[in-house]
Design an enzyme around this catalytic site. Structure first.
Site, PDB file in Angstrom:
ATOM      1  N   HIS A  67      34.670  37.382  45.116  1.00 18.11           N
ATOM      2  CA  HIS A  67      33.766  37.524  46.251  1.00 18.11           C
ATOM      3  C   HIS A  67      34.233  36.755  47.484  1.00 18.11           C
ATOM      4  CE1 HIS A  67      32.101  33.599  44.908  1.00 18.11           C
ATOM      5  NE2 HIS A  67      31.843  33.460  46.188  1.00 18.11           N
ATOM      6  N   ASP A 116      33.849  38.319  38.616  1.00 19.73           N
ATOM      7  CA  ASP A 116      34.113  37.639  39.886  1.00 19.73           C
ATOM      8  C   ASP A 116      35.369  36.776  39.773  1.00 19.73           C
ATOM      9  OD1 ASP A 116      33.774  36.808  42.479  1.00 19.73           O
ATOM     10  OD2 ASP A 116      32.265  35.298  42.001  1.00 19.73           O
ATOM     11  N   SER A 214      33.657  28.069  45.726  1.00 22.11           N
ATOM     12  CA  SER A 214      33.920  29.180  44.821  1.00 22.11           C
ATOM     13  C   SER A 214      35.409  29.263  44.525  1.00 22.11           C
ATOM     14  CB  SER A 214      33.472  30.497  45.457  1.00 22.11           C
ATOM     15  OG  SER A 214      32.083  30.542  45.601  1.00 22.11           O
TER      16      SER A 214
END
Length: 264
Positions: A67, A116, A214
């Site tokens: 993402h 992801d 992330s």
């Protein structure tokens, strides 16, 4: 950067799908690590600004969250910074490398929340030294509930702040069972924590990954087990951080892209 622009529409759609989830993680309740003690850490940036974390797994490859790519817009040239401790200081150890292409996991389009994960191929190979080293994937077993793990990143220390930490930080979190994470009082299936995911946090909600990190690593007992993916809010006990577990299917996919490593 034709590869980059070809994915822009898809990741805008994915971004909209994920807006109710905090998918840009940072470190809450941690402490600064000794400078350059985590030489595998990568900062994915554009315009000199940190966007996501990542892990150097090969001289020319970084592993991160899929993402992260939707945060770039057409025409931007993202880079990867290796060998950093401070994001702002002009450290001699830093290597800034251009990105050749992004390779998200093949089934991320059908199930973005549970796939992801993404490979980033660098334009040129990193120069390995004491400040820039690879972190090898050796995870062979699933994580048991109660396991203590460490998460590393440049994220904000305050869940109400959007400003990343200037220096690299780390926090210890505890793995929770999927049954608990999918229960009504926790995530209630939104998202559903699959066998390819794991959640980890703190009973008091004081230790967590949240905004800006992330793609960073979850390391348990010295083994690289997962990467930061997302979670609702930050530092909330019943909304622990969500991680993409480096299961066999992901490891097979990674190896298929890296072997032979530099011919693509």
């Amino acid at each position: 950067m034709t590869k980059f622009s070809s994915f822009s529409l898809f990741f805008l759609i994915v971004g909209a799908y994920m807006t109710h989830v905090c998918f840009n993680m940072e470190i809450i309740g941690g402490k600064e690590v000794s400078p350059h003690s985590r030489p595998f850490m990568a900062s994915i940036q554009y315009g000199g600004h940190h966007v996501c974390g990542g892990v150097l797994i090969d001289p020319q490859w970084v592993l991160t969250a899929a993402h992260c790519q939707y945060r770039f817009t057409k025409g931007q040239s993202p880079t990867v910074v290796l060998g950093a401790h401070s994001l702002s200081k002009n450290e001699a150890s830093k290597q800034t490398l251009e990105i050749k292409k992004f390779i998200p996991f093949s089934r991320v389009t059908s199930d973005p929340q549970s796939n992801d994960i993404m490979l980033v191929k660098l334009q040129t190979a990193a120069k390995l030294n004491k400040h820039v080293k690879m972190l090898h994937i050796r995870s062979k077993t699933s994580l048991r509930s109660g396991t203590k793990c460490k998460v590393t990143g440049w994220g904000a220390t305050d869940p109400d702040s959007l400003r990343p930490s200037d220096t690299l930080r780390e926090v210890t979190v505890t793995v929770l069972s999927r049954k608990l994470c999918n229960s009504q009082s926790y995530y209630n299936g939104d998202p559903f924590i699959t066998k390819d995911m794991v959640c980890a946090g703190d009973a008091k909600g004081q230790k967590d990954s949240c905004k800006g990190d992330s793609g960073g690593p979850l390391i348990c007992k010295g083994v690289f087990h997962a990467i930061v993916s997302g979670g609702h809010e930050c530092g909330v006990a019943t909304k622990p951080g969500i991680y993409t577990l480096l299961t066999k299917k992901y490891q097979t996919w990674i190896k298929s892209n890296l072997v032979p490593p530099h011919t693509n």
